[in-house]
Motif scaffolding. Structure first.
Motif, PDB file in Angstrom:
ATOM      1  N   GLN A 245      -1.558 -54.219 -29.258  1.00 26.27           N
ATOM      2  CA  GLN A 245      -1.222 -53.714 -27.934  1.00 26.27           C
ATOM      3  C   GLN A 245      -2.469 -53.365 -27.125  1.00 26.27           C
ATOM      4  N   THR A 246      -3.529 -52.953 -27.791  1.00 23.57           N
ATOM      5  CA  THR A 246      -4.785 -52.700 -27.081  1.00 23.57           C
ATOM      6  C   THR A 246      -5.337 -53.987 -26.489  1.00 23.57           C
ATOM      7  N   ILE A 247      -5.292 -55.059 -27.261  1.00 16.47           N
ATOM      8  CA  ILE A 247      -5.751 -56.357 -26.749  1.00 16.47           C
ATOM      9  C   ILE A 247      -4.911 -56.783 -25.555  1.00 16.47           C
ATOM     10  N   GLN A 248      -3.585 -56.646 -25.673  1.00 18.00           N
ATOM     11  CA  GLN A 248      -2.718 -57.017 -24.558  1.00 18.00           C
ATOM     12  C   GLN A 248      -2.949 -56.131 -23.343  1.00 18.00           C
ATOM     13  N   GLY A 249      -3.212 -54.854 -23.569  1.00 12.70           N
ATOM     14  CA  GLY A 249      -3.459 -53.952 -22.453  1.00 12.70           C
ATOM     15  C   GLY A 249      -4.692 -54.335 -21.661  1.00 12.70           C
ATOM     16  N   PHE A 250      -5.759 -54.713 -22.343  1.00 11.49           N
ATOM     17  CA  PHE A 250      -6.981 -55.116 -21.649  1.00 11.49           C
ATOM     18  C   PHE A 250      -6.830 -56.468 -20.962  1.00 11.49           C
ATOM     19  N   MET A 251      -5.911 -57.295 -21.437  1.00 12.06           N
ATOM     20  CA  MET A 251      -5.755 -58.635 -20.882  1.00 12.06           C
ATOM     21  C   MET A 251      -4.586 -58.737 -19.905  1.00 12.06           C
ATOM     22  N   ALA A 252      -4.026 -57.633 -19.479  1.00 11.48           N
ATOM     23  CA  ALA A 252      -2.883 -57.660 -18.558  1.00 11.48           C
ATOM     24  C   ALA A 252      -3.293 -58.306 -17.239  1.00 11.48           C
ATOM     25  N   PHE A 253      -2.397 -59.149 -16.735  1.00 11.41           N
ATOM     26  CA  PHE A 253      -2.697 -59.876 -15.494  1.00 11.41           C
ATOM     27  C   PHE A 253      -1.490 -59.976 -14.567  1.00 11.41           C
ATOM     28  N   PRO A 264      -2.866 -50.842  -3.595  1.00 12.13           N
ATOM     29  CA  PRO A 264      -3.653 -50.570  -2.379  1.00 12.13           C
ATOM     30  C   PRO A 264      -5.062 -50.066  -2.699  1.00 12.13           C
ATOM     31  N   ILE A 265      -5.975 -50.460  -1.872  1.00 15.02           N
ATOM     32  CA  ILE A 265      -7.383 -50.061  -1.979  1.00 15.02           C
ATOM     33  C   ILE A 265      -7.916 -50.354  -3.389  1.00 15.02           C
ATOM     34  N   ASN A 266      -7.522 -51.497  -3.937  1.00 20.11           N
ATOM     35  CA  ASN A 266      -7.992 -51.936  -5.259  1.00 20.11           C
ATOM     36  C   ASN A 266      -7.647 -50.938  -6.372  1.00 20.11           C
ATOM     37  N   SER A 267      -6.621 -50.123  -6.148  1.00 23.18           N
ATOM     38  CA  SER A 267      -6.261 -49.133  -7.166  1.00 23.18           C
ATOM     39  C   SER A 267      -5.561 -49.767  -8.362  1.00 23.18           C
ATOM     40  N   THR A 268      -5.090 -51.004  -8.228  1.00 28.31           N
ATOM     41  CA  THR A 268      -4.468 -51.716  -9.349  1.00 28.31           C
ATOM     42  C   THR A 268      -5.210 -53.012  -9.662  1.00 28.31           C
ATOM     43  N   LEU A 269      -6.493 -53.052  -9.326  1.00 29.01           N
ATOM     44  CA  LEU A 269      -7.301 -54.248  -9.575  1.00 29.01           C
ATOM     45  C   LEU A 269      -7.682 -54.296 -11.048  1.00 29.01           C
ATOM     46  N   LEU A 270      -6.821 -54.849 -11.867  1.00 28.69           N
ATOM     47  CA  LEU A 270      -7.125 -54.985 -13.282  1.00 28.69           C
ATOM     48  C   LEU A 270      -8.233 -56.014 -13.494  1.00 28.69           C
ATOM     49  N   TYR A 271      -8.895 -55.913 -14.617  1.00 30.91           N
ATOM     50  CA  TYR A 271     -10.087 -56.724 -14.880  1.00 30.91           C
ATOM     51  C   TYR A 271      -9.768 -58.213 -14.847  1.00 30.91           C
ATOM     52  N   ILE A 272      -8.674 -58.620 -15.488  1.00 36.79           N
ATOM     53  CA  ILE A 272      -8.345 -60.036 -15.542  1.00 36.79           C
ATOM     54  C   ILE A 272      -7.985 -60.558 -14.165  1.00 36.79           C
ATOM     55  N   LEU A 273      -7.379 -59.735 -13.323  1.00 38.55           N
ATOM     56  CA  LEU A 273      -7.093 -60.137 -11.952  1.00 38.55           C
ATOM     57  C   LEU A 273      -8.384 -60.356 -11.180  1.00 38.55           C
ATOM     58  N   TYR A 274      -9.360 -59.491 -11.374  1.00 31.38           N
ATOM     59  CA  TYR A 274     -10.654 -59.670 -10.703  1.00 31.38           C
ATOM     60  C   TYR A 274     -11.341 -60.936 -11.203  1.00 31.38           C
TER      61      TYR A 274
END
Length: 319
Positions: A245-253, A264-274
């Protein structure tokens, strides 16, 4: 008088045993059998090399280049990594959002999955139906359709605000408020607890009932049984679920891409989305490859730390 059986009685010196007629034909047959095995293995080997190993190594090479989609890679060394850690504010923002997301969503899913598994472990009738119904969110939870449904659910005119208005409370712009938008994604991740629940349930079914019976004779209460029997016996399963689940959490897209688009204002800009934006919106494939390798290293570090800490809290039956 019977003649002696020389095949049974005669002893030959080491390395001097005569060849048996037909023995020399066994080797070609064995070679053909080995060749057939390699033939059946070849699709897997070719697929692993062509679709896994080569892309991984090529992405590592691209991370050291200035490469735009459709252009020619230009070697620039560690410049992508230097830019990432020194001048890229969006990289730092996405890291903060991702750590907040994984640090809250993963424990929420694990706790909720364990809670539901404990309830189902006591159910005897129609337990298969309950397992199926509770597993369905995990089957469809990562789909675009569910993400769209979630966006409508927490929209300004969605069901959540309609319920609040019906009971006399004012609605809220859940997806438009930077303080609440990320929590809608955390709840969505926790809602997809089915796979973890089934693994916990399998672990609970493997705990011998005699442990609980003996503790009940000694006067142990259900809460005491949970902390003294269930939790220690379940720690190997908790370890596995925590890592996955940790791996999936970091890879959420998908949630961030469909539900909020990073706003809004990049408050949900997850790493994989960036990383996706760098690759397929800005076409900075070299920089996106560097982002991917940084995330790989982060996941590897967290996985190693979890494994390292397991010797202090994971209990196995042979210990």
């Amino acid at each position: 008088m019977n003649k002696p059986d020389y095949k049974k009685t005669q002893v030959f010196p080491p390395g001097k045993r005569p060849k048996i007629f037909g023995h020399e034909k066994r080797k070609p047959i064995k070679d053909r059998e080995n060749g057939m095995g390699y033939l059946f293995l070849s699709p897997f080997v070719i697929g692993t090399i062509g679709f896994t190993l080569f892309p991984i190594l090529y992405s590592l090479y691209l991370s050291f280049t200035d490469y735009t989609l459709g252009g020619t890679p230009q070697w620039i060394g560690f410049q992508n990594y230097v830019e990432m850690f020194s001048n890229d504010a969006m990289f730092q923002k996405s890291m903060q959002v991702t750590f907040l997301y994984a640090g809250t969503a993963v424990p929420l899913r694990l706790v909720f999955a364990l809670f539901i598994a404990l309830i189902l472990n006591k159910v005897v009738e129609m337990v298969g139906l309950y397992r199926t119904l509770l597993y369905l969110p995990s089957v469809v939870g990562g789909s675009v359709g569910v993400a769209i449904m979630w966006r409508q659910l927490f929209g300004n005119e969605g069901a959540i605000n309609s319920i609040l208005n019906a009971i006399g409370l004012s609605g809220h712009s859940w997806l438009g408020d930077p303080n609440t938008a990320i929590w809608t994604l955390v709840i969505l991740y926790g809602w997809q607890f089915g796979s973890s629940m089934l693994i916990f349930l399998a672990g609970l079914r493997n705990i011998p009932s005699t442990f609980y019976e003996a503790s009940a004779v000694d006067g142990a209460k259900p809460i005491q049984q949970f902390f003294m029997i269930t939790l220690p016996m379940l720690t190997p399963v908790i370890l596995f679920n925590t890592i996955m689940q940790t791996i999936q959490g970091f890879m959420a897209f998908t949630p961030a891409f469909v539900v909020t688009e990073g706003d809004p204002i990049n408050s949900t800009l997850l790493y994989i989305l960036y990383m996706y934006r760098q690759a397929f919106e800005y076409f900075n494939m070299g920089y996106a490859a560097a982002l991917a390798w940084v995330m790989l290293i982060i996941i590897a570090i967290f996985t190693a730390l979890i494994f390292k800490s397991s010797k202090y809290w994971v209990h196995y039956e042979d210990n």
